[in-house]
Design a protein around this motif. Sequence first.
Motif, PDB file in Angstrom:
ATOM      1  N   LYS A 188      14.751   7.313   0.904  1.00 18.82           N
ATOM      2  CA  LYS A 188      13.614   6.918   0.097  1.00 18.82           C
ATOM      3  C   LYS A 188      13.261   5.449   0.311  1.00 18.82           C
ATOM      4  O   LYS A 188      12.137   5.106   0.652  1.00 18.82           O
TER       5      LYS A 188
ATOM      6  N   PHE B 144      14.110   3.617   2.636  1.00 15.08           N
ATOM      7  CA  PHE B 144      13.771   3.456   4.031  1.00 15.08           C
ATOM      8  C   PHE B 144      12.288   3.747   4.293  1.00 15.08           C
ATOM      9  O   PHE B 144      11.665   3.165   5.152  1.00 15.08           O
ATOM     10  N   LEU B 145      11.747   4.654   3.498  1.00 16.98           N
ATOM     11  CA  LEU B 145      10.346   5.039   3.712  1.00 16.98           C
ATOM     12  C   LEU B 145       9.379   4.289   2.803  1.00 16.98           C
ATOM     13  O   LEU B 145       8.175   4.374   2.976  1.00 16.98           O
ATOM     14  N   ASP B 146       9.914   3.588   1.818  1.00 13.23           N
ATOM     15  CA  ASP B 146       9.023   2.881   0.899  1.00 13.23           C
ATOM     16  C   ASP B 146       8.576   1.547   1.491  1.00 13.23           C
ATOM     17  O   ASP B 146       8.919   0.472   0.996  1.00 13.23           O
ATOM     18  N   ILE B 147       7.812   1.628   2.524  1.00 10.57           N
ATOM     19  CA  ILE B 147       7.378   0.408   3.226  1.00 10.57           C
ATOM     20  C   ILE B 147       5.871   0.395   3.358  1.00 10.57           C
ATOM     21  O   ILE B 147       5.308  -0.251   4.228  1.00 10.57           O
ATOM     22  N   ASN B 148       5.206   1.131   2.469  1.00  7.41           N
ATOM     23  CA  ASN B 148       3.768   1.317   2.692  1.00  7.41           C
ATOM     24  C   ASN B 148       2.892   0.413   1.811  1.00  7.41           C
ATOM     25  O   ASN B 148       1.758   0.740   1.533  1.00  7.41           O
ATOM     26  N   THR B 149       3.425  -0.698   1.392  1.00  4.82           N
ATOM     27  CA  THR B 149       2.605  -1.644   0.639  1.00  4.82           C
ATOM     28  C   THR B 149       1.962  -2.600   1.634  1.00  4.82           C
ATOM     29  O   THR B 149       2.659  -3.229   2.424  1.00  4.82           O
ATOM     30  N   ASP B 150       0.660  -2.662   1.588  1.00  6.30           N
ATOM     31  CA  ASP B 150      -0.100  -3.480   2.549  1.00  6.30           C
ATOM     32  C   ASP B 150       0.288  -4.954   2.405  1.00  6.30           C
ATOM     33  O   ASP B 150       0.019  -5.572   1.381  1.00  6.30           O
ATOM     34  N   PRO B 151       0.937  -5.519   3.398  1.00 12.67           N
ATOM     35  CA  PRO B 151       1.329  -6.928   3.273  1.00 12.67           C
ATOM     36  C   PRO B 151       0.191  -7.884   3.648  1.00 12.67           C
ATOM     37  O   PRO B 151       0.354  -9.094   3.538  1.00 12.67           O
ATOM     38  N   ASN B 152      -0.926  -7.319   4.079  1.00 10.07           N
ATOM     39  CA  ASN B 152      -1.979  -8.171   4.636  1.00 10.07           C
ATOM     40  C   ASN B 152      -3.051  -8.554   3.629  1.00 10.07           C
ATOM     41  O   ASN B 152      -3.798  -9.500   3.871  1.00 10.07           O
ATOM     42  N   ASN B 153      -3.164  -7.798   2.549  1.00 11.13           N
ATOM     43  CA  ASN B 153      -4.274  -8.003   1.624  1.00 11.13           C
ATOM     44  C   ASN B 153      -3.800  -7.927   0.179  1.00 11.13           C
ATOM     45  O   ASN B 153      -2.906  -7.149  -0.141  1.00 11.13           O
TER      46      ASN B 153
ATOM     47  N   VAL C 240      -3.751  -7.075  -3.885  1.00  8.82           N
ATOM     48  CA  VAL C 240      -4.206  -5.963  -4.719  1.00  8.82           C
ATOM     49  C   VAL C 240      -5.041  -6.466  -5.898  1.00  8.82           C
ATOM     50  O   VAL C 240      -5.743  -5.698  -6.535  1.00  8.82           O
TER      51      VAL C 240
END
Lengths: 573, 1034
Positions: free
Chosen positions: A20, A22-31, A33
Amino acid sequence: MLHKIKFIIPFVALLAMSCKKFLDINTDPNNPVAVEVSKLLPTTQRTLGDALSMDEQNGGLSEILAVYTHQMSTREEADKYGITGVDVNIQTAWSKLFSSSANPGTGFPVYGVLQNLEDIIAKSTAAGNFRYAGIAKILKAYTYSVAVDVFGDLPYTEANKLKEGILYPKFDDDAAIYESLFALINAGIADLSNPAVNPQVPGADDLIYGGNVTRWVKAANTLKLKMYTQIRKVKNVSAEVNALISGGNLISQTSESFLLPYGPNGATDDRNPGFYTYFATQRSNHVSPWFYEILKGYNTRIFTGNPDPRIKYYIYNQVNATQNPREGNQTEYRDGAFVSIYFGSVGPDRDRSQQNTISLLGIYPVGGKYDDGSATVANANSGTGAAPYRFITYADRLYLEAELISTGVITGDAKTKLTQAMAESFKQVDYVIANYVRPAQNVPALVGLAAVATYTSNVLAEYDAASAEKKLEIIMTQKWLSSVGSAVDQYTDIRRTGYPLVFDPSNPSMAPGGRVQPPINGDPVNPGNQKSVPVQVSRTFALALPWFQTELESNPNAPAQKNPSIYKVFWMP
Amino acid sequence: MFGQNRTVTGKVTNAEGRPVPFATVTVKGTPNAVSADENGNFSIQAPANAVLVFSSTGYQSSEMNIGNQTTVNTTLSGQAALTEVVVTALGIRRTDRGLGYSVSKVNPDNLLQKSEPDVLKSLQGKVAGVDIRSSQGTPGAATRIQIRGNNSFFGNSEPLIVVDGIPYSNDQITTTSQVSNGGAYTSGISNLDPNDIASINVLKGSSAAALYGSRASNGVIIITTKSGSARRAKGTEITFKSSFSGETIANLPEYQNEYGAGSQLAYSNANGSWGPAFATLDSIPAWPTLKAAYPELFPSANVDYRAYPDNVKDLFRKGFVYENSLNVSGGDEKSSVGVTASHLFHKGYVYNSDLERANLALGASTKLDIGINVSGNFSYTRANQEGGFFGENQVGGTASSFARSLFLARNWDMNLPFEDKNGLPLQPNVTGYDNPRWSARYNTINTNEERLIAGAHFDFSIKKWVRFDYTIGSNVARIDRREKTEIGSRAASGLGKLVLDNYRKQELESNFLVTLTPDISKDLTLKVLVGNNFNQRTITNATQTGNQFITKGVYTLGNTAQQQFTNDFYSRHRILGVFGDVTLGYKNYAFLNGTLRNDWSSTLPVENRSYLYPSVSASLIVTDALKIKSNLLDYAKLRAGWAKVGRDAPPYSLNDVYTINPGFLGIPSATLPSTANSSTLKPEFTTEIELGTQLSFAKRRVELDFTWYNRKSTNLIAIITTPPSSGYLAQVTNFGGIRNRGMEIDLMVRPIRGKNFSWDVHGIFTRNENTVTELTSGVDRIQMAGIIAGINPYLEPGKPFGYLRGTVSARDAEGNLLIDPVTGWMITADDEQMVGDPTPDFKLGITNNLRYKGLSLNVLWDWTQGGDIYSVTVNTLLGRGVTKDTREREAAWIIPGVYGDPNNPGQPLLVGGKTVTNHTVVSTNDLYFSAGGPSGSYGINSATEWAVYDATVFHLREVTLAYDLPKTLLKNLPFKGVTLSFSGRNLWHLAPNMPKYTNFDPEVNSFGSTAVQGIELSAAPTTRRFGFNINVSF
């Protein structure tokens, strides 16, 4: 031998472990919120200016409308009233006004006016930042009012609600939208006047008024005055406009004008989009001979023999009166240094390349070059490009009052208002050049010039001698001359009042036998022999702009495309 | 025991002398077995007088007592070819007869030394079911490959390319939009060294690919390299290859040389050649710009008015492709090593366009004493591409190097100076474009690419029937690009511009696999695979723009007055998968295969991130099952497969974020984005049914492989256009469906099969119908990409994928064109309509191969039927009046149609209730160049439909004449073999539905390997090459 491969097992286990995390990496680091409303406000203001401007590169409403109001002429679609719903100017303006859009060409995002305004209103209301909310409501009302003026019916009550689940907003009746805009403006004024302590107040991020509440209220009231004036033919607005005028809280000096400043090409490129023509790879914006001839006093109907001293501030000539065209091609319309093409032309010389010969809009409307007679080819360094886009100026307010008096909506002395309006128009040119454009070249002030006094008194003499109808024409034509560069209200005025008269290739008195004659001696290459030019117009004057085709095609609740020749905005009787 | 062994090497061939790849060689009575390589070569440890058993699926086994020999060559008899071993997913070798789906194998020899340095282009016309399209004719320009059509609305529909077990990204990195000012960008695969390729297997269907997971729904191309597959081989082998090809532009239009610049037969300094006939005018005013810059060149006020027939031709040069490659392999009984080193230099026919590529690849393998096989490979590629800017020159702020190149006014002397004394561009007329010679010198895009691949593989069998495999590898691609626009160009406001783009993508792949092959019974075989896969993709991308060069000639950000961070982006994507694969065989003629995979993706919402997908397939060798012994029918196989493949979303598609803007008036700002994300995305799925047969007749004189498939992708993750009034221009969501349905035929006919003389004909046929089946309710169509107003690809239910939609001329109810009575031109309709479908009806490739002793002649024709192209080149050639198509100038024309109402397009003007036939005359000039506005004619400023052409084209693609020097000649030389060949590429083409004298080859495309097809915006034409090649092995 199993033990020998044990080393593989931990490796595989490592991969499968804590799947889990390992896969929780989908927060946009570029912009981000979330951002503060102070970051959104400048976006909406700039985009509003861009969307209405004469943006030859990316598209803007004045790019079309200046042709429809006969201050500019072009070989592009706007010629002969040929704009359709797929036109890039419609696309850009519509997309920018409602939503954020990618800016074609540069790859930069360009930002939605209304979507961001709704975000500001929601967030700042929740946080008690009433000034932001008030400014946003007034901007929203202004945006909708001009959009209705240009397009008629629009999505309003259901617009900008995708996140609330409305993908396909219905189109609301234009009159109903207008009516609710007055309430919206009042709500904005109420927010601005809310005595509660705002945790955050606008400052430099308010590009228009720097957070000055008083000026915002004046702009809001003047907007109401303008909107009431625009609907005067379908509704008795005397009480409303009298209240506004007697309220004394209208734009009442040059520095209070409602406008978006632009800047030079410095750390960022902040130039007025209309300046693009100075470095355009293919210049398509010509100054209309109709506009030019009225400025020169050549028009036989109005201001005849009364040259306008603003011409050097409005128009820049790339050649001098005796020079050959730089491209070696025959020109279509030439009057000494002034070179252009006609609206509706089908002449053989219309399409000849004149890139470095044609006349361009000058220092006042787009921050270009003051015509000091140097006759040099325009380029990116010819001016600063820092001219503002003017939404509603003090001069506009005075012309509105002159119109209201002249048409009997209110009482007063229309000539005095016209006199004040003209004086303010000249002052405004000086003000804009000195405070915004800040040119490198030396530009004389208009105010105080003898030519200005002469011109003004000639116009007023013509006004005195004119019929009531002609008086209105003079007021509206002066307003049209004053508002060069901001074509949206010009277009509304022409449709509302019929003035100024614009060039009509199918009118035998303007183009006898379908031909129009440039000044016979205007071309130094062919003295005494400048050819007449055949002109045509297949479509009649457009009473509204078509809706953006993609909006219609992607929105099942949209109406069928209008016929711009017959579609009437509600304020047209 | 090992001490008594010797190394025995040899080669396994079939009855025709062709190698039998991957044959199994066993020392009889021992577990000692090896597998031959793809060329049939093997090396095994065996004692003297041992008996070797040679076996390969589809051949009769043979035994041989080796006595004292150390070199043993053997010939197997049986049905070859049809029972080949193919490499399938995860590198698993399967016998062809057991496959329930279509796999094509490509012999790398068919790709090399064909005067084509691009691997994908050299595959053109050789593999059924694969659609390969080139883009620009300049070196390194991307090639697009697609298997069985588009499965995605906006995303990548290119197949997964796997090299030595590691995915190989074929991304095209687009720095600047190819609409406006982009270059002929490369795609990743151009880094791959064709000389290092040992084998290519193309898995076309989803079932073939189920084990690769998500991306394999577009098919998989499995490439094994020589270095990466180093295996024990006999002794040392050195191969040296060298090729040199000359290159020219393949097709120039046939220009008219009777009329020069001007309009309506009158001279003006215009772009169009609509001026007076050369015979009627002696001289014209000297070019004002040139004269101002170089008064000394123009002593008179006038210059001759005459044609310069070769002014376009002289803008181009003779290019070449020069390629050298050295391959060394060697080893002993336990270890092997392979090295490939290659160098390519490709100089294009356009000045300042070239590609240089160097590859170095190293691979080694060994068997450890504990029984584990270990192999590793490493390769490094460096490529440097130089080229110009392309795109639609009419877009503001752009300067295409091809803006006018093909459309020069016929009286322009392009040998006059192209720059003034200050180095600013000069062209005969004032502006509108940069002189192409100036562009070539100063406005260039340099792309430097590096790729590093490292991989390792371990395998080990605990028992005879239990085997473990583990592969891990990393593939890193880096791009460092500099786009330079010099001061004075019409682009970048004339002030100069520099764009730096740094892109890096790392892909990490790990596969763990357990293979179980228990003995069940004599008739039943079982093979079970279970495994785990991990894939991670990490991208960093930083783009910086510098505007306004301070001084000329220095191309650094420090030399610019204004800088912007155009892009600064990081993304990471992870997928974990577990899978199983079970194959059951019965009597070696009936096979059933099932797969199951579950993926967990990082890009989907937590509740939807796990998704499962299965496949089943079966094959039956009818001839064996029914024991058919016939002289006519040798072999018949039926196969059927069904598969489902799941796919995840791009990273960061779930949450809404704000975008930070560049400042304005010194004030920072931000905005809501134009695309709304969605937190409820679900995986999308593609399902496919595939049916096929393989037949062989008359002892393999005729072999046929036929496949039919129907593939549906549903609930696609894509952005849907929303009405701008909703507040967003688009929303990421699950919606819609796409269907690909088609057939693939591979036919081999061998009319003559003599020992000395043979003739083979190999035909491949590909037909794919790519249809959008649904969008979402209430949406009629969505724009697939924004190109330019009036021509864009669209998606619409029931219509072909990415069909072209644009402006059309208005017609009345009877279909008559409506004519503007004032101008005589066609009235443009208010609504846009479908104007073309870029997908071809079919593709056909026919290779004739004639062999006489050591001499062989190979000729490839290919034919693309149908498909439409919007061509700015053709439209402009006509509109500028430069080709012989528009030579008839003195004529007057009436466009057939009836008068219409320009205020109300679509309505005819009626007189007495009847339509009126058009009788308004237009000139030839007007016929091809209209003024714009509400009506237009056939060329420039016309409705889009008139610039769309049927792209049917025949190519004489490849001709190779090769000669293998006879062994007798080589006896006293240190060579094992020498082959000399002559090759020609793109020698002739015919596009029957393009205007005749434009000679336009509709194969070009402006959008490289992206999904946008059928739109050409003044692209560089294709190339023609003639080459000489030598291949020496030691």
